[in-house]
Design a protein around this motif. Sequence first.
Motif, PDB file in Angstrom:
ATOM      1  N   ALA A  96       0.829  -1.207   0.000  1.00  7.85           N
ATOM      2  CA  ALA A  96       0.000   0.000   0.000  1.00  7.85           C
ATOM      3  C   ALA A  96       0.866   1.260   0.000  1.00  7.85           C
ATOM      4  N   TRP A  97       1.973   1.221   0.745  1.00  7.85           N
ATOM      5  CA  TRP A  97       2.842   2.394   0.827  1.00  7.85           C
ATOM      6  C   TRP A  97       3.576   2.629  -0.490  1.00  7.85           C
ATOM      7  N   ILE A  98       3.985   1.553  -1.150  1.00  4.74           N
ATOM      8  CA  ILE A  98       4.625   1.697  -2.461  1.00  4.74           C
ATOM      9  C   ILE A  98       3.648   2.322  -3.447  1.00  4.74           C
ATOM     10  N   HIS A  99       2.399   1.892  -3.390  1.00  2.00           N
ATOM     11  CA  HIS A  99       1.373   2.448  -4.278  1.00  2.00           C
ATOM     12  C   HIS A  99       1.165   3.940  -4.004  1.00  2.00           C
ATOM     13  N   LEU A 100       1.113   4.317  -2.739  1.00  2.00           N
ATOM     14  CA  LEU A 100       0.914   5.723  -2.397  1.00  2.00           C
ATOM     15  C   LEU A 100       2.102   6.582  -2.838  1.00  2.00           C
ATOM     16  N   ILE A 101       3.304   6.045  -2.666  1.00  2.00           N
ATOM     17  CA  ILE A 101       4.494   6.776  -3.117  1.00  2.00           C
ATOM     18  C   ILE A 101       4.452   6.954  -4.626  1.00  2.00           C
ATOM     19  N   ARG A 102       4.030   5.922  -5.326  1.00  2.00           N
ATOM     20  CA  ARG A 102       3.926   6.013  -6.788  1.00  2.00           C
ATOM     21  C   ARG A 102       2.929   7.099  -7.191  1.00  2.00           C
ATOM     22  N   GLN A 103       1.817   7.188  -6.483  1.00  2.00           N
ATOM     23  CA  GLN A 103       0.837   8.240  -6.765  1.00  2.00           C
ATOM     24  C   GLN A 103       1.430   9.624  -6.535  1.00  2.00           C
ATOM     25  N   GLU A 104       2.203   9.776  -5.468  1.00  2.00           N
ATOM     26  CA  GLU A 104       2.847  11.066  -5.199  1.00  2.00           C
ATOM     27  C   GLU A 104       3.834  11.421  -6.309  1.00  2.00           C
ATOM     28  N   GLU A 105       4.537  10.419  -6.815  1.00  2.00           N
ATOM     29  CA  GLU A 105       5.503  10.670  -7.900  1.00  2.00           C
ATOM     30  C   GLU A 105       4.789  11.149  -9.156  1.00  2.00           C
ATOM     31  N   HIS A 106       3.649  10.548  -9.478  1.00  3.56           N
ATOM     32  CA  HIS A 106       2.873  10.980 -10.640  1.00  3.56           C
ATOM     33  C   HIS A 106       2.379  12.415 -10.445  1.00  3.56           C
ATOM     34  N   GLU A 107       1.892  12.716  -9.256  1.00  8.32           N
ATOM     35  CA  GLU A 107       1.383  14.060  -8.986  1.00  8.32           C
ATOM     36  C   GLU A 107       2.515  15.090  -9.040  1.00  8.32           C
ATOM     37  N   ALA A 108       3.682  14.738  -8.510  1.00  7.46           N
ATOM     38  CA  ALA A 108       4.824  15.653  -8.561  1.00  7.46           C
ATOM     39  C   ALA A 108       5.244  15.911 -10.003  1.00  7.46           C
ATOM     40  N   ASP A 109       5.225  14.875 -10.828  1.00 11.44           N
ATOM     41  CA  ASP A 109       5.545  15.058 -12.250  1.00 11.44           C
ATOM     42  C   ASP A 109       4.553  16.006 -12.908  1.00 11.44           C
ATOM     43  N   ASN A 110       3.273  15.825 -12.614  1.00 13.81           N
ATOM     44  CA  ASN A 110       2.255  16.699 -13.190  1.00 13.81           C
ATOM     45  C   ASN A 110       2.454  18.150 -12.762  1.00 13.81           C
ATOM     46  N   LEU A 111       2.776  18.341 -11.499  1.00 12.82           N
ATOM     47  CA  LEU A 111       3.010  19.696 -10.999  1.00 12.82           C
ATOM     48  C   LEU A 111       4.252  20.306 -11.630  1.00 12.82           C
ATOM     49  N   ALA A 112       5.296  19.515 -11.780  1.00 12.20           N
ATOM     50  CA  ALA A 112       6.521  20.013 -12.405  1.00 12.20           C
ATOM     51  C   ALA A 112       6.253  20.433 -13.846  1.00 12.20           C
ATOM     52  N   HIS A 113       5.504  19.616 -14.569  1.00  7.42           N
ATOM     53  CA  HIS A 113       5.168  19.963 -15.959  1.00  7.42           C
ATOM     54  C   HIS A 113       4.321  21.229 -16.013  1.00  7.42           C
ATOM     55  N   ALA A 114       3.379  21.359 -15.085  1.00  6.80           N
ATOM     56  CA  ALA A 114       2.529  22.550 -15.046  1.00  6.80           C
ATOM     57  C   ALA A 114       3.361  23.794 -14.752  1.00  6.80           C
ATOM     58  N   ALA A 115       4.312  23.670 -13.826  1.00 10.27           N
ATOM     59  CA  ALA A 115       5.152  24.821 -13.472  1.00 10.27           C
ATOM     60  C   ALA A 115       6.033  25.228 -14.644  1.00 10.27           C
ATOM     61  N   LEU A 116       6.623  24.260 -15.324  1.00 12.09           N
ATOM     62  CA  LEU A 116       7.514  24.589 -16.437  1.00 12.09           C
ATOM     63  C   LEU A 116       6.727  25.110 -17.641  1.00 12.09           C
ATOM     64  N   ASP A 117       5.516  24.593 -17.829  1.00 12.11           N
ATOM     65  CA  ASP A 117       4.659  25.118 -18.902  1.00 12.11           C
ATOM     66  C   ASP A 117       4.286  26.568 -18.617  1.00 12.11           C
ATOM     67  N   ARG A 118       3.954  26.847 -17.371  1.00  8.29           N
ATOM     68  CA  ARG A 118       3.619  28.231 -17.013  1.00  8.29           C
ATOM     69  C   ARG A 118       4.840  29.137 -17.150  1.00  8.29           C
ATOM     70  N   LEU A 119       5.983  28.608 -16.801  1.00 14.17           N
ATOM     71  CA  LEU A 119       7.228  29.375 -16.946  1.00 14.17           C
ATOM     72  C   LEU A 119       7.458  29.762 -18.399  1.00 14.17           C
TER      73      LEU A 119
END
Length: 207
Positions: free
Chosen positions: A41-64
């Motif tokens: 369960a913890w590995i799955h949750l970490i994986r979800q956080e990694e996907h969300e962090a990637d999405n946020l990083a892409h959003a930040a760089l797109d806005r930049l």
Amino acid sequence: MFNLLPKDTVFFDLFENMSQRIVASATHLRSLAREFPRIDAWIHLIRQEEHEADNLAHAALDRLDRTFITPFDREDIHELVGGMDDIVDDIDALAKRIPLFHVTAINPEFLRQTDVLLAATKAVKEAVHRLRRSRKLSDLSDKLIEIHAHESAGDDNHHAAMSRLFAGDCEPLDVVKWKELLDYIEEAIDGCEDVGNTIERIVLKNG
């Protein structure tokens, strides 16, 4: 005081959301280590956080790419976003290797490192939060010092762990496994210091 900084707060929303992802990932990793062998369960949750962090990083760089006036230098925004994303990536890569390596017990130094990592990510999160309100080094210095202190503690734990691994009492395969896992968590802790250094540079340049 008249503020010449742009009023666009979206970048700061993105920064703070990413900082929450690194704390969440570190929290899940500590739970994984403490509740071993119940890890799926913890590995799955970490994986979800990694996907969300990637999405946020892409959003930040797109806005930049689309924003003419930014809160501070573009290269610093890029480094801040990339640094936080790297921390989550390291935690995700580490978590995936625990079942891949067929780990049968948690290394005690590794368990201590999960506490250090979590504390470091919380200090990063608070420093990022303060960045929205202030460009004075005095307003962030306590958290930047705290990040450096956690990195130093992480180094001490890492050296102790390496010494024990190579003392000759561990099976060679366990040495290989745990060296890589311990190196990953040390890299994540170092990543917190890198982010702290980026924040310090931003404050010094824009204060």
